[in-house]
Design a protein around this motif. Sequence first.
Motif, PDB file in Angstrom:
ATOM      1  N   ASP A 387      52.189  42.026  20.766  1.00 49.52           N
ATOM      2  CA  ASP A 387      52.936  40.823  21.142  1.00 49.52           C
ATOM      3  C   ASP A 387      51.952  39.692  21.441  1.00 49.52           C
ATOM      4  O   ASP A 387      51.036  39.844  22.263  1.00 49.52           O
ATOM      5  N   PRO A 388      52.091  38.535  20.786  1.00 50.61           N
ATOM      6  CA  PRO A 388      51.169  37.411  21.013  1.00 50.61           C
ATOM      7  C   PRO A 388      51.056  37.000  22.483  1.00 50.61           C
ATOM      8  O   PRO A 388      50.019  36.483  22.906  1.00 50.61           O
ATOM      9  N   VAL A 389      52.101  37.241  23.277  1.00 51.92           N
ATOM     10  CA  VAL A 389      52.078  36.850  24.685  1.00 51.92           C
ATOM     11  C   VAL A 389      50.998  37.601  25.456  1.00 51.92           C
ATOM     12  O   VAL A 389      50.387  37.058  26.381  1.00 51.92           O
ATOM     13  N   ILE A 390      50.717  38.839  25.056  1.00 47.89           N
ATOM     14  CA  ILE A 390      49.748  39.663  25.790  1.00 47.89           C
ATOM     15  C   ILE A 390      48.526  40.018  24.938  1.00 47.89           C
ATOM     16  O   ILE A 390      47.650  40.760  25.399  1.00 47.89           O
ATOM     17  N   ARG A 391      48.447  39.505  23.750  1.00 40.81           N
ATOM     18  CA  ARG A 391      47.333  39.856  22.849  1.00 40.81           C
ATOM     19  C   ARG A 391      45.993  39.442  23.484  1.00 40.81           C
ATOM     20  O   ARG A 391      45.875  38.366  24.074  1.00 40.81           O
ATOM     21  N   ASN A 392      45.021  40.341  23.371  1.00 40.39           N
ATOM     22  CA  ASN A 392      43.662  40.110  23.887  1.00 40.39           C
ATOM     23  C   ASN A 392      43.608  40.021  25.420  1.00 40.39           C
ATOM     24  O   ASN A 392      42.678  39.426  25.975  1.00 40.39           O
ATOM     25  N   THR A 393      44.609  40.581  26.097  1.00 44.20           N
ATOM     26  CA  THR A 393      44.584  40.564  27.569  1.00 44.20           C
ATOM     27  C   THR A 393      44.367  41.956  28.167  1.00 44.20           C
ATOM     28  O   THR A 393      44.389  42.102  29.383  1.00 44.20           O
ATOM     29  N   MET A 394      44.158  42.942  27.320  1.00 49.61           N
ATOM     30  CA  MET A 394      44.013  44.307  27.813  1.00 49.61           C
ATOM     31  C   MET A 394      42.729  44.936  27.289  1.00 49.61           C
ATOM     32  O   MET A 394      42.131  44.468  26.308  1.00 49.61           O
ATOM     33  N   ASP A 395      42.314  45.987  27.941  1.00 49.56           N
ATOM     34  CA  ASP A 395      41.186  46.783  27.478  1.00 49.56           C
ATOM     35  C   ASP A 395      41.612  47.478  26.187  1.00 49.56           C
ATOM     36  O   ASP A 395      42.670  48.116  26.137  1.00 49.56           O
ATOM     37  N   LEU A 396      40.787  47.396  25.133  1.00 44.96           N
ATOM     38  CA  LEU A 396      41.161  47.990  23.854  1.00 44.96           C
ATOM     39  C   LEU A 396      41.333  49.500  23.951  1.00 44.96           C
ATOM     40  O   LEU A 396      42.175  50.086  23.261  1.00 44.96           O
ATOM     41  N   LYS A 397      40.565  50.145  24.816  1.00 50.10           N
ATOM     42  CA  LYS A 397      40.732  51.593  24.990  1.00 50.10           C
ATOM     43  C   LYS A 397      42.126  51.905  25.515  1.00 50.10           C
ATOM     44  O   LYS A 397      42.737  52.895  25.103  1.00 50.10           O
ATOM     45  N   HIS A 398      42.631  51.068  26.421  1.00 50.92           N
ATOM     46  CA  HIS A 398      43.980  51.268  26.933  1.00 50.92           C
ATOM     47  C   HIS A 398      45.010  51.001  25.838  1.00 50.92           C
ATOM     48  O   HIS A 398      46.024  51.724  25.755  1.00 50.92           O
ATOM     49  N   LEU A 399      44.754  50.022  25.013  1.00 49.97           N
ATOM     50  CA  LEU A 399      45.657  49.727  23.910  1.00 49.97           C
ATOM     51  C   LEU A 399      45.733  50.903  22.943  1.00 49.97           C
ATOM     52  O   LEU A 399      46.828  51.297  22.511  1.00 49.97           O
ATOM     53  N   TYR A 400      44.591  51.482  22.608  1.00 55.54           N
ATOM     54  CA  TYR A 400      44.576  52.627  21.700  1.00 55.54           C
ATOM     55  C   TYR A 400      45.331  53.813  22.295  1.00 55.54           C
ATOM     56  O   TYR A 400      46.048  54.531  21.585  1.00 55.54           O
ATOM     57  N   GLN A 401      45.165  54.012  23.601  1.00 54.79           N
ATOM     58  CA  GLN A 401      45.841  55.141  24.260  1.00 54.79           C
ATOM     59  C   GLN A 401      47.349  54.949  24.262  1.00 54.79           C
ATOM     60  O   GLN A 401      48.107  55.893  23.992  1.00 54.79           O
ATOM     61  N   VAL A 402      47.818  53.739  24.537  1.00 55.61           N
ATOM     62  CA  VAL A 402      49.257  53.466  24.533  1.00 55.61           C
ATOM     63  C   VAL A 402      49.820  53.638  23.127  1.00 55.61           C
ATOM     64  O   VAL A 402      50.912  54.214  22.948  1.00 55.61           O
ATOM     65  N   ALA A 403      49.098  53.162  22.132  1.00 53.14           N
ATOM     66  CA  ALA A 403      49.549  53.306  20.746  1.00 53.14           C
ATOM     67  C   ALA A 403      49.637  54.780  20.362  1.00 53.14           C
ATOM     68  O   ALA A 403      50.579  55.198  19.661  1.00 53.14           O
ATOM     69  N   ALA A 404      48.692  55.585  20.820  1.00 52.47           N
ATOM     70  CA  ALA A 404      48.716  57.016  20.506  1.00 52.47           C
ATOM     71  C   ALA A 404      49.916  57.699  21.153  1.00 52.47           C
ATOM     72  O   ALA A 404      50.577  58.545  20.533  1.00 52.47           O
TER      73      ALA A 404
END
Length: 448
Positions: A387-404
């Motif tokens: 979502d553009p509203v939150i893009r680039n506001t999180m740790d990428l490792k956390h993003l990968y974990q949520v996606a998994a």
Amino acid sequence: MNLSTQFKLICLLSFMGWSASAAPIDPTRLSPPWPLTTDPVLPTQTQPFSSQAKPQSSGAANASGKHSEDISNKILVALIVTSTLLAAIVLFLSCFWFYRRKNFDKSNTDDQENLEAAKGISLGPILGKVGSLRIGGKKGSNTVIEYKLLVAATNNFEEDNVLGGGGGGRVYKARLGDQHLAAVKKLQGGGPEAAREFENELACLSKINHQNVIALLGYCIHGDTRLLVYEMMHNGSLESQLHGPSRGSALTWPLRMRVALDVARGLEYLHERCNPPVIHRDIKSSNILLDSNFNAKLSDFGLAVANGIQNNKSIKLSGTLGYVAPEYLVDGKLTDKSDVYAFGVVLLELLTGKKAVENVAPSQCQSIVSWAMPQLANRSKLPSIVDPVIRNTMDLKHLYQVAAVAALCVQPEPSYRPLITDVLHSFIPLVPVELGGSLRLADPAQSI
């Protein structure tokens, strides 16, 4: 015999007893009215005095006195017995009167309580529940609220008080007292199926007590109209926050992770801690409500199924397109993994900001699952679908974990999906401590 008649009888008997005691009978008055001596005779006819006559006169007097004494004693005994009987009767009637009076008062109290129960209750006990962490009826019971109170609280269900609605009915803002707010869902008509869902929700929510499940304050049945009264959730539904006018701007990455954690906690309670276990069967963003602090709570339990029913053909297929698990949609197989699939869809909504089903053409729709799955495992493409509203506001490792986690939850095969308990434990490290997780933010910029 009514109370008035009993009272008069007691007064009469009391008066009779008083009169008898106030005027005792003189035994001497009970002697015969005629004189006991012989008639007088002329002196010329008087016989010489004989010494033998004296004993006769003395004996007659003694006999007469003894006779009078016997009569007096009998009368005295009769009076004592009569007085005793009267006293016993008065005492008995008094006890009977007090007993009847006590029962009469108790009957009036019971009738008043039954009348209050039939009419409903006042808002006093309800107001005491509003604002607490977990509000609801007593365990195993429900609170009846008068229809006229709900009419007044919603200003006769005027349009300005509408919070939302759908096929199940409209939800109105209700003001209980001066400062307490509640949400009233008004269901009208709908036939037997709607009535069953209404009763099912009452039964479920009366037994559930959890901070991540909506609190039921009470209900009302007025003719064909059925009303459910919930605690007020000031930030509406997750759907309205993500897909409404604000387009998710109020939901930062940490808040979205907290919402996911809250939903997982609610489902874990239903699946693992309820006895029997409960399958919600209608998890979706519109049934996830947010309070003033964006705490998430599950709502709408009309389709919930207890007892961990699996592969039961008698259960009518229900749910919302885009959230229904494939095995349930095709084969009617219902398990707790069906809720896990729906949770995965909600997680994709939080991640991408897209709806569960998007219109890509006038007569064509696309599921968020089919659109996102090819990109969830591609780390180079994953950030572009956020979502553009939150893009680039999180740790990428956390993003990968949520996606998994999301990819595992929406697997077509139920056995490949994780248990909700495993999902819950995977989110706790992703949520800041201040929001109920275990993550300690090193960078203040990542705070809310």
